[in-house]
Write an enzyme that holds these catalytic residues in place. Structure first.
Site, mmCIF file in Angstrom:
data_model
loop_
_atom_site.group_PDB
_atom_site.id
_atom_site.type_symbol
_atom_site.label_atom_id
_atom_site.label_comp_id
_atom_site.label_asym_id
_atom_site.label_seq_id
_atom_site.Cartn_x
_atom_site.Cartn_y
_atom_site.Cartn_z
ATOM 1 N N HIS A 175 0.834 -1.203 0.000
ATOM 2 C CA HIS A 175 0.000 0.000 0.000
ATOM 3 C C HIS A 175 0.877 1.265 0.000
ATOM 4 C CE1 HIS A 175 -3.394 2.381 2.244
ATOM 5 N NE2 HIS A 175 -3.215 2.795 1.012
ATOM 6 N N GLU A 195 2.338 1.619 -3.334
ATOM 7 C CA GLU A 195 1.349 2.165 -4.277
ATOM 8 C C GLU A 195 1.331 3.693 -4.198
ATOM 9 O OE1 GLU A 195 -2.766 3.756 -3.917
ATOM 10 O OE2 GLU A 195 -2.942 1.681 -3.189
ATOM 11 N N HIS A 196 1.410 4.221 -2.969
ATOM 12 C CA HIS A 196 1.416 5.676 -2.825
ATOM 13 C C HIS A 196 2.734 6.281 -3.310
ATOM 14 C CE1 HIS A 196 -2.090 6.751 -0.041
ATOM 15 N NE2 HIS A 196 -2.249 5.461 -0.285
ATOM 16 N N GLU A 250 -4.426 7.023 6.945
ATOM 17 C CA GLU A 250 -5.486 6.413 6.143
ATOM 18 C C GLU A 250 -5.946 5.101 6.791
ATOM 19 O OE1 GLU A 250 -4.413 5.515 2.056
ATOM 20 O OE2 GLU A 250 -6.196 4.276 1.798
#
Ligand code: ZN
Length: 1027
Positions: free
Chosen positions: A103, A106-107, A204
């Protein structure tokens, strides 16, 4: 973004063209779909070899499968005569710990790359392109980067940026800190302020797991598949995230983001060759094949079932405080790469759980043991081996054994009794409708539909051939009538790999979480020397400086404002009447479906009943009608229609801010052959709806209340915006009543009321006012061939319901009439409420919520759609979001998102999403206004904002939705064209001007609302109203 896929039945939808595009296509000698059929297996194209070419008539496309010779990268192209072209690349990412490495990766890959080294090229491209979709997802076992656009040059630009981002990202240490996690002084400019954890993904994921439904889904997956990658949290467990190092992140990239571990997908009418060439030249030619070893092994089967228990935070908004437990039983099913097995099991799952005729609905929902099914329910094919889950949320602790018993008993009953043939037909009918219905973003639906199975080397083309599976299914049933029952026996009754997971609230949950975070923080801090702390402070300043720096985005490709179409295509509609009711007919290529809508206004409804309208809407199609009880009604709706729904509407007027229309919208669709059946169902609802079954009503009320309560942590910003706008316009007050926190609290009260008799008495009263042809107008979207049939059926329907027609007096006298057709002033009209003497009032409201992040909003009263300044405010909102607020709220503030938006209601709103800050974010909004007033932005900034606004204005509209702006809001194509011209004309001067006149302190009329955890600053400030 972090995604958990939970869909009972994957939706497949078709897109086709409006008349104009079809015409363009006729001029071309050959369609994209036909051209693709000419590829030959073994043919070599730009380093790829064609493996298979398959026509998929169901979805009007040709599928071409290829592999990349040097690296083994896999490729699927779906050629279809749709100009909304899509690209996606997905990597199999199978982490073995919960640090959230896929994750965070991905960012961070979206933070700059070799060819495009500027910070955050992804967000910048949002403003330099006409994309119809851009995003990135981290699922449990893959990471996907999709975009779509209708412009060929834009496609090349975006492809170039995407390829460079995923294959050649910079992955700077600073990007890792910003997006992943870091220790930093709470106030970065004050070295004496305490050290805290910061980072976009860190925050998040705290937000994600503040949602009890998401928390439950995560635990369930981790515990049902305890032996490999599904046992960890791919998005990141907040307290495990700080264990990740920058080195580990780079290593994960090197081994996972490699062509040998990649699957490319393209869709649309652009030529395949040029995609292949660009992908080969800009990325793949630079790689050699590796063995990525990312495969997921089969989960070893358990010899006996297991049980587990987890806790969550209590939900203050739950309908019944004593009933807050969730319990469900999850079964491990077969491998998802077996397409037919997957199809059968997902169908079987729908038969067991969906709608009031399903055995689990009857056994679990109707006895009202819980408020609704558990958040995870039915078939889930997002993991290598699928699962089926069944259970309840909102139930009492003492019902645990009872629920377990009901579940196993229901499975026994299904094995014994099987399913009615009509229910199976209804489900196959639904699949037919889903295949025929043409929605926008079809490429994206396809990419998502094949992603999971393809990720584990399933055949994506087989998945697209849905009617193959349907006929195979029919055949299997014919050969063996017990086909489904045998599946239930082997996959459920005899399956020892099943998990019973219970989740219960713990009063101390949030406190324990906070303590655990504090402990983790102290452990980190204890290891720090003074020199380390100094370095942290300096790095914090560096990051702040980098975030504040003016960005040079010139390396990025961009479309120009001149690439935007100057005019919009006209959507012709015809006006008519049926039984005295005005009707708008819109001929569209709907692929054999008919779409019906009716708008009924609320003007005669007594004001005290308005709060009941959403409840009325949600039950009126679900309690039975005419000779049908609610089960039969549900069955008929499933068998004959694509769904029937009613929803409340507050429609702002396009010219006057204190004028609006209030009503409910009826909507349904059906296959052409079922038109009479669909209207018969509506007639029964108008003439004799059943409202008197209190037991049924209670079930529906509980489910709605639960759904509303669950939605807040997901769409808290919408609730904050609605609340903040409440006192700014007359429509704002109604919006809050029908769809804001006021409605959430009202439904909670209803769910807690032991006696619903007063509601049962109220519903027929509301019906008399709402389902009244005197207050109504209709719209039909259908093919030209079926238009006259549809009109005739509508005429019959109006005759059937004529008795409900009654002239009533509006409760408010201030009603104005507007012609439906602006060119025919004396023709049929809409009745709008107007309050010319409305006094807006400024109010600050705080809702204390049981989650650790805030949703902040400030709303400002401005001007309606047709006003001269509306276009400037639209561009201003977009520009402030991209050039100022994104940096302040997301990059510096650590919120998941934030920005500004100009609404059709004439309200300009600022918002933040999953925000660690509260009142500080309000200052960020105000700084944004100062920034806009100072005019410190370039023509390039203005042009980028225009591109971004136009990509929304010009996003594709499905045939079912064409003409709806005109039908609902009276906004004609001419008005849209005029708005378009105003958008083109916006310049720097007009932006500074509207910022000064509407948004600056002293000028603005605003409302503020925050949803968030306990807040001392706000508590001490008497200017806030606490809820
Ligand atoms: Zn994310």
């Amino acid at each position: 973004m972090f995604r958990q896929t939970k869909t009972a039945l994957q939706k497949l939808r078709c897109v086709r063209f409006n008349g104009q595009q079809q015409q363009t296509w006729r001029l071309k000698s050959i369609s994209a779909r036909e051209k693709a059929l000419q590829y030959q297996p073994e043919q070599k194209i730009h380093g790829f070899t064609v493996r298979e070419v398959v026509a998929v008539p169901d979805l009007c496309l040709t599928a071409v499968k290829l592999t990349h010779d040097k690296t083994g990268a896999q490729y699927l192209h779906a050629a279809r005569d749709d100009s909304d072209n899509l690209f996606s690349v997905q990597f199999r990412t199978t982490p073995m710990d919960s640090t959230g490495v896929p994750h965070i990766l991905e960012h961070t890959v979206l933070c700059g790359s070799e060819k495009y080294p500027c910070r955050d090229p992804f967000f910048k491209m949002l403003n330099r392109s006409l994309s119809t979709f851009m995003n990135a997802f981290t699922a449990s076992d893959f990471t996907m980067y999709p975009f779509s656009t209708q412009n060929g040059k834009d496609f090349q630009n975006l492809l170039s940026v995407y390829l460079d981002a995923v294959f050649f990202p910079c992955l700077r240490e600073q990007d890792f800190w910003q997006e992943g996690w870091r220790l930093e002084n709470e106030n970065p400019t004050d070295p004496s302020s305490s050290l805290v954890f910061k980072g976009v993904v860190f925050n998040e994921m705290k937000g994600v797991f503040s949602d009890n439904e998401r928390l439950y889904a995560q635990h369930l997956q981790n515990k049902l598949y305890p032996d490999h990658t599904y046992a960890v949290v791919s998005g990141g467990e907040p307290l495990a995230i700080p264990d990740l190092t920058w080195e580990q992140l780079k290593q994960f990239h090197a081994t996972h983001y490699h062509p040998s571990n990649a699957r490319f997908f393209t869709y649309g009418d652009l030529p395949l060759e040029s995609h292949l060439q660009q992908i080969q030249e800009e990325a793949l030619c630079k790689f050699e094949r590796i063995n990525p070893s990312t495969a997921v092994p089969p989960q070893p089967h358990w010899d006996s079932p297991r049980e587990a228990h987890v806790t969550c935070s209590p939900d203050a908004l739950a309908p019944d405080q004593s009933k807050q437990n969730t319990l469900c039983v999850s079964y491990l099913l077969g491998d998802i790469t077996d397409t037919f097995e997957g199809f059968t099991l997902s169908l079987l799952s729908s038969l067991m759980v969906s709608g009031p005729n399903s055995p689990f609905y009857k056994a679990l929902i109707e006895p009202k043991i819980g408020s609704d099914f558990s958040s995870v329910v039915g078939y889930d094919g997002s993991t290598k081996e699928a699962s089926f889950s069944i259970g309840l949320q909102g139930m009492a602790e003492e019902d645990t054994e009872r629920v377990k018993h009901i579940i196993s008993q229901t499975i026994e009953d299904v094995i014994k009794n099987g399913f009615e043939e009509e229910r199976i037909e209804a489900l196959l009918h639904r699949i037919e409708i889903q295949m025929k219905h043409q929605s926008t973003n079809f490429g994206l639906s396809l990419a998502s539909h094949v992603a999971s199975s393809w990720n584990h080397n399933g055949d994506p083309v087989e998945l697209l051939n849905i009617s193959d599976s349907v006929s195979k299914f029919r055949q299997a049933l014919k050969e063996n009538p017990c086909f489904l029952q045998e599946k239930v026996k082997s996959f459920f009754k005899d399956n020892t790999h099943r998990l019973t997971l219970k989740m219960s609230p713990d009063e101390a949950y949030l406190k324990k979480q906070a303590e655990a975070e504090e402990k983790k923080l102290q452990e980190k801090i204890q290891l720090l020397t003074d020199a380390d702390k100094k370095e942290i402070y300096e790095k914090g300043l560096e990051l702040l400086a980098a975030q504040s720096q003016v960005q040079d985005a010139s390396s990025l490709p961009a479309l120009q404002v001149s690439d935007i179409e100057p005019t919009i295509p006209i959507t012709p509609v015809q006006m008519g009447t049926a039984g005295g009711v005005p009707v708008q007919y819109c001929e569209q290529p709907t692929n054999g479906l008919v779409y019906f809508r009716a708008m009924c206004n609320l003007n005669t409804l007594p004001e005290d009943l308005r709060v009941y309208v959403p409840l009325f809407c949600s039950v009126v199609t679900k309690m039975g009608c005419g000779a049908l009880d609610y089960r039969q009604q549900a069955q008929q709706m499933e068998l004959r229609t694509g769904g029937m729904s009613v929803s409340s509407q507050v429609v702002p007027d396009s010219t006057q801010i204190d004028t609006f229309e209030q009503g409910v919208l009826l909507f349904s669709s059906c296959l052409e052959r079922n038109l009479p059946h669909m209207f018969q169902l509506w007639s029964d609802i108008f003439n004799s709806p059943h409202f008197d079954d209190e037991e049924r009503l209670r079930v529906l009320v509980m489910m709605s209340a639960q759904e509303l309560a669950n939605g807040i942590s997901y769409s808290g910003h919408m609730y904050a915006v609605t609340r903040a706008s409440r006192h700014l316009t007359p429509a704002g007050g109604l919006q809050e009543t029908l769809g804001g926190m006021e409605q959430v609290k009202f439904m909670k009260r209803m769910a807690e009321t032991p006696d619903l008799v007063h509601v049962i008495r109220t519903l027929p009263r509301i019906k008399k006012h709402l389902l009244n042809p005197d207050n109504m107008r209709c719209a039909i979207n259908a093919t030209p061939q079926k238009m006259s049939d549809s009109a005739a059926e509508l005429e019959t329907f109006m005759k059937d319901v004529a008795e409900n027609k009654k002239e009533r007096k509006p409760v408010r006298t201030s009603i104005i009439k507007k012609p439906l057709d602006p060119l025919e002033v004396s023709g049929p009209s809409r009745s709008l409420i107007t309050e010319p003497d409305f006094q807006p009032c400024q109010m600050k409201t705080f809702f204390q919520m049981p989650f650790p992040v805030n949703f902040v909003s400030e709303c400002i009263r401005t001007v309606p759609f047709c006003h001269q300044d509306f276009a400037s405010l639209c561009i201003l909102a977009r520009m402030m979001t991209a050039k100022f607020l994104h940096g302040e709220i997301r990059e510096k503030g650590g919120a998941y998102g934030g920005g500004a938006k100009m609404g059709g209601s004439g309200v300009f709103s600022f918002y933040s999403y999953r925000d660690p800050n509260s009142v500080q974010t309000l200052s960020a909004f105000h700084k944004g206004v100062e920034w806009a007033k100072s005019g410190q932005f370039s023509q390039q900034d203005v042009d980028e904002a225009k591109l971004s606004v136009f990509s929304a204005v010009d996003s594709p509209v499905a045939p079912s939705d064409k003409g709806m702006g005109r039908f609902l809001s009276g906004i004609t194509d001419e008005m849209k064209q005029s708005h378009r011209e105003k958008l083109f004309a916006v310049d720097q001067k007009s932006l500074v001007d509207v910022a000064e006149r509407y948004l600056s302190a002293g000028q603005r009329t605003c409302g503020v609302a925050i949803l968030g955890p306990e807040n001392d600053t706000i508590k001490k400030d008497p200017s806030w109203i606490l809820k």
